[in-house]
Design a protein around this motif. Structure first.
Motif, PDB file in Angstrom:
ATOM      1  N   THR A  68       7.592   4.429  -1.497  1.00 52.14           N
ATOM      2  CA  THR A  68       8.073   3.687  -0.331  1.00 52.14           C
ATOM      3  C   THR A  68       8.093   4.586   0.889  1.00 52.14           C
ATOM      4  O   THR A  68       8.124   5.814   0.767  1.00 52.14           O
ATOM      5  CB  THR A  68       9.481   3.132  -0.581  1.00 52.14           C
ATOM      6  OG1 THR A  68       9.941   2.516   0.612  1.00 52.14           O
ATOM      7  CG2 THR A  68      10.454   4.208  -1.011  1.00 52.14           C
ATOM      8  N   ASP A  69       8.074   3.959   2.062  1.00 48.58           N
ATOM      9  CA  ASP A  69       8.166   4.742   3.293  1.00 48.58           C
ATOM     10  C   ASP A  69       9.618   4.856   3.746  1.00 48.58           C
ATOM     11  O   ASP A  69       9.915   5.409   4.794  1.00 48.58           O
ATOM     12  CB  ASP A  69       7.309   4.093   4.396  1.00 48.58           C
ATOM     13  CG  ASP A  69       7.667   2.628   4.610  1.00 48.58           C
ATOM     14  OD1 ASP A  69       8.556   2.118   3.896  1.00 48.58           O
ATOM     15  OD2 ASP A  69       7.048   1.992   5.490  1.00 48.58           O
ATOM     16  N   PHE A 117      11.785  -1.369   4.634  1.00 51.45           N
ATOM     17  CA  PHE A 117      10.852  -0.370   4.086  1.00 51.45           C
ATOM     18  C   PHE A 117       9.969  -1.089   3.071  1.00 51.45           C
ATOM     19  O   PHE A 117      10.306  -2.186   2.612  1.00 51.45           O
ATOM     20  CB  PHE A 117      11.571   0.817   3.444  1.00 51.45           C
ATOM     21  CG  PHE A 117      12.656   0.435   2.469  1.00 51.45           C
ATOM     22  CD1 PHE A 117      12.362   0.176   1.143  1.00 51.45           C
ATOM     23  CD2 PHE A 117      13.985   0.323   2.894  1.00 51.45           C
ATOM     24  CE1 PHE A 117      13.359  -0.183   0.252  1.00 51.45           C
ATOM     25  CE2 PHE A 117      14.986  -0.033   2.004  1.00 51.45           C
ATOM     26  CZ  PHE A 117      14.678  -0.290   0.679  1.00 51.45           C
TER      27      PHE A 117
END
Ligand code: ASP
Length: 584
Positions: A116-117, A110
């Motif tokens: 963050t994704d 990630f």
């Protein structure tokens, strides 16, 4: 030398200096003949620049860098033409003259940036990468500061930090213990401490006088956002003190932390008895950032043929400011909310105090405007307000109304995370009756002293005995709790018998404590603060997980190291343990 400076340190004042930085590659960007690299370490991000025209070979090397590679860069600090006001080093960049690759990295699962994704599970599995992100790291920095300041404050006041054992014996009171089999003593088990309670009391018998410990505690309970199977307490005990002394020292600690870490000066903490807290807020940990305290109106509702109220032991209202405009749909939503099994009310009655002065209620059929007006007057409701009313058995209804109060505050945005309301809840009941098991349990723990003036009630009306026990509540969260202890072995014996222990059982479980009390136990008392909760309040977090470096998930599992796990047959044999799993 790996570095002369950190990635958060350099400013305009350093322009023209030759520096060496080491860190992780956050981002690589190419613009024409230039390559820009964001280099990150714990302290910040510094922009590195590689110029094709000046050094083509170096540029080629920089081009190959990937996210999270570990590099060392040497170069000169230069003023940036395109400044970045969002980072502390945004005025400068490093014109790199030497680049060393210290380590490459797989592509992280990630993005390691503030937003963050990565989903929760992924971030937990790779927690060591998640910890590289600034928001997570800053929670741990805050935690360190709070622990450090706590040690300073208590050290100044002559508290000694003493370590107590982690492998102890299981005790029947309190939560479920984690147990550890003993190889050397087949068939016997240690337990992990739910708190160092008995040891800190023994330290008082030993004359240590002022003890503290920032200590891990373990409770095998079902988990929630504010609970972990292992958590940290600021655990304290003092001798030759009364309740007032403890409240003073630990109100002082709380104010000191708010002042040194957040720059907030808190006024003296109000005190509320347990009975008042239940009456006004329906909980022993009220959120006092907003009003909406309960108003009791049972006496105003009787005799109008409304069976629900007539048959109720308690009828209570909250005045919700400015919500008379609530639509049928919104009121139905609230009714559904209080009827959820977790809350368990049968229904919800409302009175809308309309702006024009009219009163509209769901019980218009039974109550005239004049009747309703009395409720409105008692609650202090103004035109534009909404009264929400619950009824039933007193204790249960108060709890339900307490939940509704919090729900309304959330809807109205009254639970402001930048506002801190601290209070002491005092005079807790000593005992709590368990209807199912038909016996009394200690509300705090079996070592808590009853109030001297209530001791005569112990036999006649145990439920009415109040304890010298206190909780610190901040914004509706119980941050700490403690009590003055029993220091007389006879009274302690009596307490065990009230809790249903036979003399033999009490001797087997707590004999060492009662024995110790025979050798000159000083009057003493203490308190423990939940460090995780305390930090999460300071950080404005919803879950304590985010201020713990390596937390467990809701099933008590560490996703990163995959614990708990099975062990080998040899290990089980050594421990004389046979495992039989129930069939699925
Ligand atoms: N041992 C108690 C607890 O963990 C705190 C105390 O009474 O000092 O809640």
């Amino acid at each position: 030398m790996y570095r002369t400076n950190t990635c958060g340190e350099l400013r305009l004042l350093n322009v023209d200096q030759e520096v060496v930085l080491s860190g992780w590659v956050q981002k690589v960007r190419k613009f024409g003949g230039m390559i820009f690299v964001d280099l990150r370490d714990r302290y910040g991000i510094t922009q590195l620049v590689f110029n094709q025209e000046i050094n083509a070979q170096l540029c080629e090397k920089a081009e190959k860098l990937g996210r999270e590679w570990v590099i060392q860069a040497k170069g000169a600090v230069a003023e940036r033409s395109n400044k970045n006001p969002h980072i502390s080093t945004g005025d400068i960049e490093i014109i790199v003259s030497e680049l060393t690759i210290l380590n490459s990295s797989d592509t992280p699962p990630f993005t390691i940036e503030n937003d963050t994704d990565g989903g929760d599970d992924l971030r937990m599995k790779y927690r060591y990468l998640d910890l590289r992100r600034t928001p997570v790291r800053s929670n741990l920095e805050l935690r360190h500061q709070m622990a450090f300041a706590t040690r300073n404050y208590l050290n100044e006041l002559k508290f000694l930090e003493v370590e107590t054992p982690v492998l102890i014996g299981s005790t029947p009171e309190g939560a479920r213990d984690f147990i550890v089999p003993s190889r050397m003593n087949p068939g016997e088990f240690y337990a992990l401490p739910q708190s160092p309670q008995l040891f800190k009391q023994l330290l008082m018998v030993s004359g240590f006088d002022r003890y503290f410990q920032i200590v891990k505690c373990y409770r095998d309970e079902d988990l929630r956002a504010d609970r972990q199977p292992e958590f940290t307490q600021i655990d304290c005990e003092m001798s030759f003190i009364e309740q007032e002394d403890i409240l003073t020292v630990f109100e002082g600690l709380t104010q000191y932390l708010f002042q040194t870490i957040k720059g907030i000066n808190l006024p003296a903490f109000p005190r509320l008895s347990y009975a008042e807290a239940m009456k006004l807020y329906g909980t022993d940990k009220p959120d006092t950032r907003f009003g909406m305290t309960f108003v009791e109106i049972k006496d105003l509702t009787s005799g109008k043929n409304f069976g629900v109220f007539d048959n109720a032991e308690y009828v209570g209202a909250i005045r919700v400011p400015g919500c008379s405009y609530y639509t049928r749909k919104q009121l139905d939503e609230l009714t559904d909310f209080v009827k959820r099994p977790q809350i368990g009310a049968n229904g919800l009655i409302y009175v809308r105090c309309e702006v024009d002065g009219n009163l509209k209620s769901s019980v218009d059929k039974f109550y005239s405007s004049d009747n309703l007006q009395k409720w409105v007057e008692r609650s202090g409701a103004q035109p534009g307000d909404l009264l929400l009313i619950l009824s039933g058995q007193t204790e249960k209804t108060r709890k339900q109304l307490g939940e509704l109060r919090l729900e309304m505050a959330s809807r109205l945005g009254l639970r402001n995370k930048d506002l801190f309301n601290c209070l002491w809840v005092v005079d807790f009941p000593l005992l709590e009756y368990d209807e199912e098991l038909r016996r009394y349990f200690a509300k705090h723990h079996p070592f808590t002293s009853p109030k001297l003036e209530d001791i005569p009630l112990l036999d006649a009306n145990p439920g009415a005995v109040r304890a010298n026990a206190y909780d610190l509540v901040i914004n509706g969260v119980e941050v700490g709790g403690g009590s003055i202890r029993i220091h007389n072995s006879e009274l302690q014996k009596k307490m065990f018998s009230m809790l249903g222990f036979s003399e033999t059982q009490a001797q087997a479980q707590f004999g060492f404590l009662m024995n110790a009390f025979k050798y000159g136990a000083p009057p003493h008392g203490g308190i423990a603060f939940g460090l995780d909760r305390f930090v999460s309040i300071f950080a404005g977090l919803d879950s304590i997980r985010d201020c713990i470096a390596f937390p467990k998930n809701n099933s008590g599992r560490d996703m990163m190291i995959n614990a708990p796990s099975t062990v080998s047959q040899e290990q089980l044999d050594e421990l004389n343990l046979k495992i039989e799993l129930p069939e699925k």
